[in-house]
Design a protein around this motif. Structure first.
Motif, PDB file in Angstrom:
ATOM      1  N   THR A  99       0.826  -1.207   0.000  1.00  0.00           N
ATOM      2  CA  THR A  99       0.000   0.000   0.000  1.00  0.00           C
ATOM      3  C   THR A  99       0.865   1.264   0.000  1.00  0.00           C
ATOM      4  O   THR A  99       0.345   2.368   0.161  1.00  0.00           O
ATOM      5  CB  THR A  99      -0.923   0.025   1.230  1.00  0.00           C
ATOM      6  N   ALA A 100       2.165   1.119  -0.175  1.00  0.00           N
ATOM      7  CA  ALA A 100       3.081   2.252  -0.118  1.00  0.00           C
ATOM      8  C   ALA A 100       2.752   3.279  -1.197  1.00  0.00           C
ATOM      9  O   ALA A 100       2.306   2.938  -2.297  1.00  0.00           O
ATOM     10  CB  ALA A 100       4.529   1.777  -0.283  1.00  0.00           C
ATOM     11  N   SER A 101       3.006   4.534  -0.886  1.00  0.00           N
ATOM     12  CA  SER A 101       2.820   5.625  -1.842  1.00  0.00           C
ATOM     13  C   SER A 101       4.147   6.321  -2.086  1.00  0.00           C
ATOM     14  O   SER A 101       5.114   6.153  -1.333  1.00  0.00           O
ATOM     15  CB  SER A 101       1.790   6.626  -1.312  1.00  0.00           C
ATOM     16  N   ASN A 102       4.202   7.088  -3.170  1.00  0.00           N
ATOM     17  CA  ASN A 102       5.400   7.846  -3.532  1.00  0.00           C
ATOM     18  C   ASN A 102       6.631   6.955  -3.688  1.00  0.00           C
ATOM     19  O   ASN A 102       7.750   7.346  -3.352  1.00  0.00           O
ATOM     20  CB  ASN A 102       5.682   8.944  -2.497  1.00  0.00           C
ATOM     21  N   VAL A 103       6.416   5.743  -4.197  1.00  0.00           N
ATOM     22  CA  VAL A 103       7.537   4.849  -4.479  1.00  0.00           C
ATOM     23  C   VAL A 103       8.247   5.375  -5.731  1.00  0.00           C
ATOM     24  O   VAL A 103       7.593   5.703  -6.726  1.00  0.00           O
ATOM     25  CB  VAL A 103       7.046   3.408  -4.695  1.00  0.00           C
ATOM     26  N   PRO A 104       9.574   5.488  -5.717  1.00  0.00           N
ATOM     27  CA  PRO A 104      10.277   6.083  -6.864  1.00  0.00           C
ATOM     28  C   PRO A 104      10.013   5.335  -8.161  1.00  0.00           C
ATOM     29  O   PRO A 104       9.886   4.114  -8.189  1.00  0.00           O
ATOM     30  CB  PRO A 104      11.749   5.983  -6.461  1.00  0.00           C
ATOM     31  N   LEU A 105       9.956   6.106  -9.241  1.00  0.00           N
ATOM     32  CA  LEU A 105       9.782   5.553 -10.576  1.00  0.00           C
ATOM     33  C   LEU A 105      11.127   5.374 -11.283  1.00  0.00           C
ATOM     34  O   LEU A 105      11.320   4.409 -12.024  1.00  0.00           O
ATOM     35  CB  LEU A 105       8.884   6.468 -11.406  1.00  0.00           C
ATOM     36  N   THR A 106      12.051   6.283 -11.042  1.00  0.00           N
ATOM     37  CA  THR A 106      13.349   6.240 -11.723  1.00  0.00           C
ATOM     38  C   THR A 106      14.481   6.308 -10.720  1.00  0.00           C
ATOM     39  O   THR A 106      14.362   6.932  -9.655  1.00  0.00           O
ATOM     40  CB  THR A 106      13.494   7.404 -12.723  1.00  0.00           C
ATOM     41  N   TRP A 107      15.606   5.669 -11.077  1.00  0.00           N
ATOM     42  CA  TRP A 107      16.807   5.711 -10.250  1.00  0.00           C
ATOM     43  C   TRP A 107      17.998   5.215 -11.069  1.00  0.00           C
ATOM     44  O   TRP A 107      17.842   4.612 -12.127  1.00  0.00           O
ATOM     45  CB  TRP A 107      16.638   4.871  -8.986  1.00  0.00           C
ATOM     46  N   PHE A 142       3.914  -5.128  -6.603  1.00  0.00           N
ATOM     47  CA  PHE A 142       2.955  -4.111  -7.032  1.00  0.00           C
ATOM     48  C   PHE A 142       2.894  -3.034  -5.964  1.00  0.00           C
ATOM     49  O   PHE A 142       2.555  -3.306  -4.807  1.00  0.00           O
ATOM     50  CB  PHE A 142       1.583  -4.733  -7.235  1.00  0.00           C
ATOM     51  N   ALA A 143       3.270  -1.810  -6.340  1.00  0.00           N
ATOM     52  CA  ALA A 143       3.287  -0.705  -5.387  1.00  0.00           C
ATOM     53  C   ALA A 143       2.978   0.596  -6.105  1.00  0.00           C
ATOM     54  O   ALA A 143       3.467   0.822  -7.227  1.00  0.00           O
ATOM     55  CB  ALA A 143       4.655  -0.617  -4.702  1.00  0.00           C
ATOM     56  N   ASP A 144       2.192   1.436  -5.471  1.00  0.00           N
ATOM     57  CA  ASP A 144       1.893   2.765  -5.996  1.00  0.00           C
ATOM     58  C   ASP A 144       1.314   2.696  -7.406  1.00  0.00           C
ATOM     59  O   ASP A 144       1.604   3.546  -8.261  1.00  0.00           O
ATOM     60  CB  ASP A 144       3.162   3.620  -5.979  1.00  0.00           C
ATOM     61  N   GLY A 145       0.522   1.640  -7.683  1.00  0.00           N
ATOM     62  CA  GLY A 145      -0.130   1.503  -8.974  1.00  0.00           C
ATOM     63  C   GLY A 145       0.757   1.010 -10.092  1.00  0.00           C
ATOM     64  O   GLY A 145       0.349   1.030 -11.261  1.00  0.00           O
ATOM     65  N   ARG A 146       1.983   0.528  -9.760  1.00  0.00           N
ATOM     66  CA  ARG A 146       2.921   0.084 -10.778  1.00  0.00           C
ATOM     67  C   ARG A 146       3.505  -1.271 -10.425  1.00  0.00           C
ATOM     68  O   ARG A 146       3.573  -1.654  -9.253  1.00  0.00           O
ATOM     69  CB  ARG A 146       4.051   1.111 -10.937  1.00  0.00           C
ATOM     70  N   ILE A 147       3.972  -1.995 -11.437  1.00  0.00           N
ATOM     71  CA  ILE A 147       4.635  -3.277 -11.258  1.00  0.00           C
ATOM     72  C   ILE A 147       6.136  -3.067 -11.359  1.00  0.00           C
ATOM     73  O   ILE A 147       6.630  -2.458 -12.328  1.00  0.00           O
ATOM     74  CB  ILE A 147       4.171  -4.296 -12.314  1.00  0.00           C
ATOM     75  N   SER A 153      14.352  -9.996  -4.170  1.00  0.00           N
ATOM     76  CA  SER A 153      13.201  -9.186  -4.568  1.00  0.00           C
ATOM     77  C   SER A 153      13.263  -7.818  -3.890  1.00  0.00           C
ATOM     78  O   SER A 153      13.665  -7.707  -2.732  1.00  0.00           O
ATOM     79  CB  SER A 153      11.904  -9.897  -4.183  1.00  0.00           C
ATOM     80  N   PRO A 154      12.856  -6.750  -4.599  1.00  0.00           N
ATOM     81  CA  PRO A 154      12.863  -5.412  -3.998  1.00  0.00           C
ATOM     82  C   PRO A 154      11.739  -5.250  -2.984  1.00  0.00           C
ATOM     83  O   PRO A 154      10.744  -5.980  -3.006  1.00  0.00           O
ATOM     84  CB  PRO A 154      12.657  -4.493  -5.204  1.00  0.00           C
ATOM     85  N   THR A 155      11.915  -4.263  -2.112  1.00  0.00           N
ATOM     86  CA  THR A 155      10.951  -4.022  -1.036  1.00  0.00           C
ATOM     87  C   THR A 155      10.491  -2.572  -1.068  1.00  0.00           C
ATOM     88  O   THR A 155      11.300  -1.653  -0.905  1.00  0.00           O
ATOM     89  CB  THR A 155      11.588  -4.325   0.335  1.00  0.00           C
ATOM     90  N   PRO A 156       9.190  -2.310  -1.276  1.00  0.00           N
ATOM     91  CA  PRO A 156       8.673  -0.937  -1.287  1.00  0.00           C
ATOM     92  C   PRO A 156       8.163  -0.510   0.085  1.00  0.00           C
ATOM     93  O   PRO A 156       7.595  -1.301   0.840  1.00  0.00           O
ATOM     94  CB  PRO A 156       7.512  -1.043  -2.274  1.00  0.00           C
ATOM     95  N   VAL A 157       8.371   0.743   0.401  1.00  0.00           N
ATOM     96  CA  VAL A 157       7.741   1.392   1.557  1.00  0.00           C
ATOM     97  C   VAL A 157       7.364   2.794   1.110  1.00  0.00           C
ATOM     98  O   VAL A 157       7.709   3.221   0.011  1.00  0.00           O
ATOM     99  CB  VAL A 157       8.683   1.446   2.785  1.00  0.00           C
ATOM    100  N   ASP A 158       6.659   3.536   1.949  1.00  0.00           N
ATOM    101  CA  ASP A 158       6.278   4.898   1.592  1.00  0.00           C
ATOM    102  C   ASP A 158       7.519   5.710   1.244  1.00  0.00           C
ATOM    103  O   ASP A 158       8.437   5.861   2.059  1.00  0.00           O
ATOM    104  CB  ASP A 158       5.541   5.575   2.743  1.00  0.00           C
ATOM    105  N   GLY A 159       7.561   6.206   0.010  1.00  0.00           N
ATOM    106  CA  GLY A 159       8.631   7.097  -0.400  1.00  0.00           C
ATOM    107  C   GLY A 159       9.946   6.445  -0.757  1.00  0.00           C
ATOM    108  O   GLY A 159      10.920   7.146  -1.058  1.00  0.00           O
ATOM    109  N   VAL A 169      16.451   3.492  -2.430  1.00  0.00           N
ATOM    110  CA  VAL A 169      16.101   4.335  -3.572  1.00  0.00           C
ATOM    111  C   VAL A 169      15.030   5.314  -3.085  1.00  0.00           C
ATOM    112  O   VAL A 169      13.927   4.900  -2.707  1.00  0.00           O
ATOM    113  CB  VAL A 169      15.594   3.482  -4.741  1.00  0.00           C
ATOM    114  N   ALA A 170      15.360   6.576  -3.073  1.00  0.00           N
ATOM    115  CA  ALA A 170      14.424   7.604  -2.608  1.00  0.00           C
ATOM    116  C   ALA A 170      14.957   8.955  -3.042  1.00  0.00           C
ATOM    117  O   ALA A 170      16.165   9.132  -3.234  1.00  0.00           O
ATOM    118  CB  ALA A 170      14.270   7.566  -1.082  1.00  0.00           C
ATOM    119  N   ALA A 171      14.050   9.908  -3.187  1.00  0.00           N
ATOM    120  CA  ALA A 171      14.481  11.268  -3.509  1.00  0.00           C
ATOM    121  C   ALA A 171      15.331  11.815  -2.373  1.00  0.00           C
ATOM    122  O   ALA A 171      15.004  11.640  -1.199  1.00  0.00           O
ATOM    123  CB  ALA A 171      13.262  12.157  -3.740  1.00  0.00           C
TER     124      ALA A 171
END
Length: 411
Positions: A28-36, A351-356, A389-395, A408-410
């Motif tokens: 359910t994480a949000s603001n997961v980076p798209l590019t890095w 699947f995080a922030d609406g993306r695979i 496997s990668p792990t998503p969290v908020d931001g 990976v984060a801004a």
């Protein structure tokens, strides 16, 4: 006010085990980076001692990993002693907070592992203040979040082939995992509080190659709690309290790795080598159900290693060779099957922030859009091998390479 405080999504969600809090690869994480890249959106990059392919687990402000540290400078050496270790890393700074030896693995008698495996491949499970680590035939242990060892269990002996891989899951008071070695495969449950053996269930199989590496899944199906555990030549549903087999579906295959999924009244299961297939199975009641309960099968470009991802009506998967596929989850009808752009895959999609998010074995992170048309949103390159496997969290997104852990984060 209380409703607002406790509303779904109001609190950051922890990633507590392999495939996330629900074991399905969803966050359910949000603001997961798209590019890095090595020079873009890297908050920190921390060297991780030794070698291991356990995926990052993130709880509150801590990341938990395991690693196997070889004596000497060559972490790929085959004839050296190893220290099997658990680590906690500060999520804000990347500093290693503690690094604890759990077991010693002498060179004599150590298994010869597959080139894509490690001696620390099972992902940690965290529940409350307890951190559970599993090193296959070498043993299982529980630490607290300060790094203090609470219990160890090394009584479950078997001969691994190509090393260890499957992760444990928690069901009620039990820590459950598969022990599919070179002979006499079984599934075991430990008391999660004490580490004592709760039950040991021999696997029902006629396979000549009995080794497999799948992580079990827990579901309540038609009101019946059951642990779904794939192995060589068949998947079984077990009573989580006793280990008793409830039903079984046979297939041809060994070295089974993908974690089962449940959706739309179907179980999605991989069959392993030599010819990988993805099977959709209607859950059984009792006995062997392969003649009656197989809804559909895909036997071309199915994954040997990565697990599956179910998003709404579509099921997604990527083959070890890099072919990504989207199918109708109810019928198996293929919407698209395309070269992802990655060379080889072991990591499972998330699947995080609406993306695979897909991570190949050579540092390439692919982001694709879910849907009935194939669309790559970003390609992101890091240095080194990436089989975890990668792990998503908020931001943020945590990615483990052969030598480092990235946040990976801004900046």
């Amino acid at each position: 006010m209380l409703a607002l405080v406790w509303a779904p999504g109001a609190l950051a969600e922890d990633w507590t085990q392999f495939r996330g809090p629900r074991g399905d690869g969803h966050s359910t994480a949000s603001n997961v980076p798209l590019t890095w890249s090595e020079t873009e959106n890297i908050a920190w990059k921390t060297p991780v001692p030794g070698k291991g392919w356990s995926s990052p687990v993130v709880v509150d402000d801590r990341i938990f990993l395991t690693s196997a540290v070889a004596a000497g400078d060559d972490q790929n050496a085959t004839d050296v002693d190893r220290s099997l270790r658990a680590l906690a890393i500060d999520a804000g700074t990347g500093a290693i907070l503690w690094d604890v030896e759990v077991f010693q693995q002498p060179a004599a008698g150590a298994p010869q592992i597959h080139k894509k495996n490690s001696h620390a491949s099972a992902t940690v499970v965290v529940e409350g203040n307890r951190v559970y680590v599993h090193f296959g035939h070498m043993g299982t242990a529980c630490l607290n979040r300060k790094g203090e060892i609470l219990w160890k269990n090394q009584e479950l002996k078997y001969t691994p082939i190509h090393g260890n891989g499957g992760c444990p899951i928690i069901v009620g008071d039990h820590l459950i995992f598969s022990c599919d070695g070179g002979s006499d495969p079984f599934i075991a449950a430990l008391n999660k509080k004490t580490g004592t053996l709760a039950w040991k269930q021999p696997r029902v199989t006629d396979a000549s190659r009995t080794f497999s590496f799948s992580t079990p899944s827990y579901f309540e199906i038609d009101g019946v709690p059951q642990v779904i555990t794939p192995g060589s030549n068949g998947v079984s549903a077990l009573n989580p309290q006793t280990g008793e087999e409830l039903w079984r579906c046979n297939y041809d295959g060994y070295s089974v790795i993908p974690k089962p999924l449940l959706g739309h009244g179907l179980l999605y299961v991989g069959t392993g080598y030599d010819n990988a297939a993805l099977m959709a199975i209607k859950p059984g009641k009792t006995g062997e159900v392969s003649a009656t309960n197989v809804a559909w099968v895909i036997d071309k470009r199915a994954p040997h290693t990565p697990s599956f991802l179910l998003i709404g009506e579509e099921l997604y998967f990527v083959s070890d060779g890099g072919i990504a596929t989207c199918v109708d989850a109810r019928t198996g009808s293929i919407h698209w099957q395309e070269r992802s752009g990655g060379r080889a895959f072991s990591a499972s999609p998330i699947f995080a922030d609406g993306r695979i998010y897909l991570q190949d074995e050579y540092g390439l992170g692919l982001v694709i859009a879910p849907g009935k048309e194939f669309k790559v949103l970003a390609k992101n390159q890091l240095d080194g091998a990436t089989l975890a496997s990668p792990t998503p969290v908020d931001g943020a997104l945590y990615i483990r390479s052969a030598t480092h852990l990235y946040k990976v984060a801004a900046r």
